[in-house]
Design a protein around this motif. Structure first.
Motif, PDB file in Angstrom:
ATOM      1  N   UNK A 183       0.841  -1.203   0.000  1.00 24.71           N
ATOM      2  CA  UNK A 183       0.000   0.000   0.000  1.00 24.71           C
ATOM      3  C   UNK A 183       0.876   1.253   0.000  1.00 24.71           C
ATOM      4  N   UNK A 184       2.006   1.152  -0.699  1.00 26.13           N
ATOM      5  CA  UNK A 184       2.920   2.302  -0.772  1.00 26.13           C
ATOM      6  C   UNK A 184       2.290   3.465  -1.524  1.00 26.13           C
ATOM      7  N   UNK A 185       1.761   3.172  -2.714  1.00 24.62           N
ATOM      8  CA  UNK A 185       1.262   4.223  -3.605  1.00 24.62           C
ATOM      9  C   UNK A 185      -0.226   4.027  -3.890  1.00 24.62           C
ATOM     10  N   UNK A 186      -1.002   5.041  -3.554  1.00 19.28           N
ATOM     11  CA  UNK A 186      -2.452   4.964  -3.655  1.00 19.28           C
ATOM     12  C   UNK A 186      -2.945   6.021  -4.643  1.00 19.28           C
ATOM     13  N   UNK A 187      -3.956   5.657  -5.424  1.00 18.99           N
ATOM     14  CA  UNK A 187      -4.641   6.615  -6.288  1.00 18.99           C
ATOM     15  C   UNK A 187      -6.089   6.734  -5.832  1.00 18.99           C
ATOM     16  N   UNK A 188      -6.531   7.968  -5.605  1.00 13.47           N
ATOM     17  CA  UNK A 188      -7.939   8.236  -5.312  1.00 13.47           C
ATOM     18  C   UNK A 188      -8.486   9.108  -6.433  1.00 13.47           C
ATOM     19  N   UNK A 189      -9.509   8.624  -7.099  1.00 17.18           N
ATOM     20  CA  UNK A 189     -10.207   9.401  -8.118  1.00 17.18           C
ATOM     21  C   UNK A 189     -11.446  10.008  -7.465  1.00 17.18           C
ATOM     22  N   UNK A 190     -11.547  11.329  -7.463  1.00 22.55           N
ATOM     23  CA  UNK A 190     -12.624  11.998  -6.737  1.00 22.55           C
ATOM     24  C   UNK A 190     -12.203  12.218  -5.301  1.00 22.55           C
ATOM     25  N   UNK A 191     -13.154  12.076  -4.391  1.00 26.39           N
ATOM     26  CA  UNK A 191     -12.797  12.171  -2.978  1.00 26.39           C
ATOM     27  C   UNK A 191     -12.424  13.558  -2.517  1.00 26.39           C
ATOM     28  N   UNK A 192     -13.019  14.589  -3.139  1.00 29.00           N
ATOM     29  CA  UNK A 192     -12.649  15.961  -2.809  1.00 29.00           C
ATOM     30  C   UNK A 192     -13.029  16.420  -1.421  1.00 29.00           C
ATOM     31  N   UNK A 193     -13.865  15.659  -0.709  1.00 27.19           N
ATOM     32  CA  UNK A 193     -14.183  16.017   0.672  1.00 27.19           C
ATOM     33  C   UNK A 193     -13.074  15.617   1.643  1.00 27.19           C
ATOM     34  N   UNK A 194     -12.142  14.764   1.193  1.00 26.62           N
ATOM     35  CA  UNK A 194     -10.999  14.383   2.019  1.00 26.62           C
ATOM     36  C   UNK A 194     -11.187  13.149   2.870  1.00 26.62           C
ATOM     37  N   UNK A 195     -12.394  12.605   2.922  1.00 28.07           N
ATOM     38  CA  UNK A 195     -12.660  11.470   3.800  1.00 28.07           C
ATOM     39  C   UNK A 195     -11.899  10.214   3.433  1.00 28.07           C
TER      40      UNK A 195
END
Length: 288
Positions: free
Chosen positions: A81-93
């Motif tokens: 779990x070194x490198x994570x991609x989040x698409x969206x998620x602009x609320x930060x949760x």
């Protein structure tokens, strides 16, 4: 448009197929970004809440029911779990939940609408928490669909798709081409996680998301839980991986690290949530 309103309590509803899903409180502001209408509403029951294009996205006192369930089955089970991609998620949760893991070294959070981030940081600071100031978080104000097209293969250990309903800016986040790009840039032993709508309120969309993922990945399974402010209250998240269903097998060390910091998710809860598939949905999957 920017409306500052008085303190009179009123109902604010999301309308969906002849049903209303509402909270009592007061409107804090309403603005239009380049992409969508953004509303901040302060409710008596769930605290401040965010709506995009008049649909509930998150609220201070209910966000755990969504974010913990989206993030921890993936991060507890991926090889790395070194490198994570989040698409969206602009609320930060989602970022906040990912950053609970000491192993995480870098997160690319790709959000198309900077106003969602700015207003969430200002009005919903508890949802993102310390994520916004964590040096491991790298904000990318870009289109997530374009982002994955141009990333080299085997780049991310975990991919999180934390988008709105598949309309407007989030319309392409469940397409075959987008999900194929996600599979290409996911490292071997990695896990993809996506919100996958309500099997009751968005039955056709939900079934299609799972079926498309099963065409692209070796394994994909939906998990079901409750998010009270969303249409019907019944919600789903779907996880996908290659070679074996990694998401079904949380690593003991990570479970021990993270469980004490969770209000909803636990290994026991996850096991039950994967097994609560409604019978009519299971029959639909059996047709393929």
């Amino acid at each position: 448009m920017n409306n500052q309103l008085n303190t009179t309590l009123e109902w604010l509803d999301e309308y969906h197929q002849g049903v209303r899903y509402g909270l009592l409180g007061k409107l804090i502001l309403e603005e239009s970004s380049t992409f969508q209408k953004i509303t901040i509403f302060e409710s008596k029951r769930y605290g401040k809440a965010l709506l995009l294009d008049d649909c509930w996205m998150t609220a201070e006192k209910s966000e755990k029911y969504y974010h913990e369930c989206l993030i921890h089955p993936a991060l507890c089970s991926s090889n790395q779990i070194d490198n994570i991609l989040i698409i969206g998620g602009g609320d930060g949760g989602s970022a906040k939940e990912c950053l609970k893991y000491k192993e995480v070294k870098s997160i690319d959070l790709v959000e198309i609408d900077i106003k969602v981030i700015e207003l969430s940081k200002k009005y919903l600071p508890t949802i993102g928490g310390n994520a916004w100031s964590d040096s491991r978080l790298h904000l990318q104000i870009k289109n997530g669909i374009d982002w994955v097209k141009h990333i080299k293969e085997n780049s991310y250990d975990v991919i999180i798709i934390d988008g709105a309903d598949p309309v407007g800016p989030a319309k392409g986040l469940f397409s075959n081409s987008f999900l194929k790009d996600c599979q290409r840039i996911l490292k071997p032993g990695g896990v993809l996680a996506t919100q996958s709508e309500s099997p009751e309120s968005f039955q056709e969309i939900h079934i299609n998301i799972v079926k498309v993922l099963r065409e692209i990945f070796d394994y994909a399974d939906p998990m079901y839980g409750s998010v009270s402010i969303y249409p019907s209250g019944l919600w789903s998240w779907t996880f996908a991986s290659m070679e074996k269903p990694k998401y079904m097998y949380p690593k003991k060390s990570r479970v021990e690290e993270i469980s004490k910091n969770c209000q909803i998710w636990s290994q026991r809860w996850q096991q039950g949530a994967f097994n609560t598939i409604p019978a009519f949905i299971e029959r639909e999957f059996a047709k393929t």
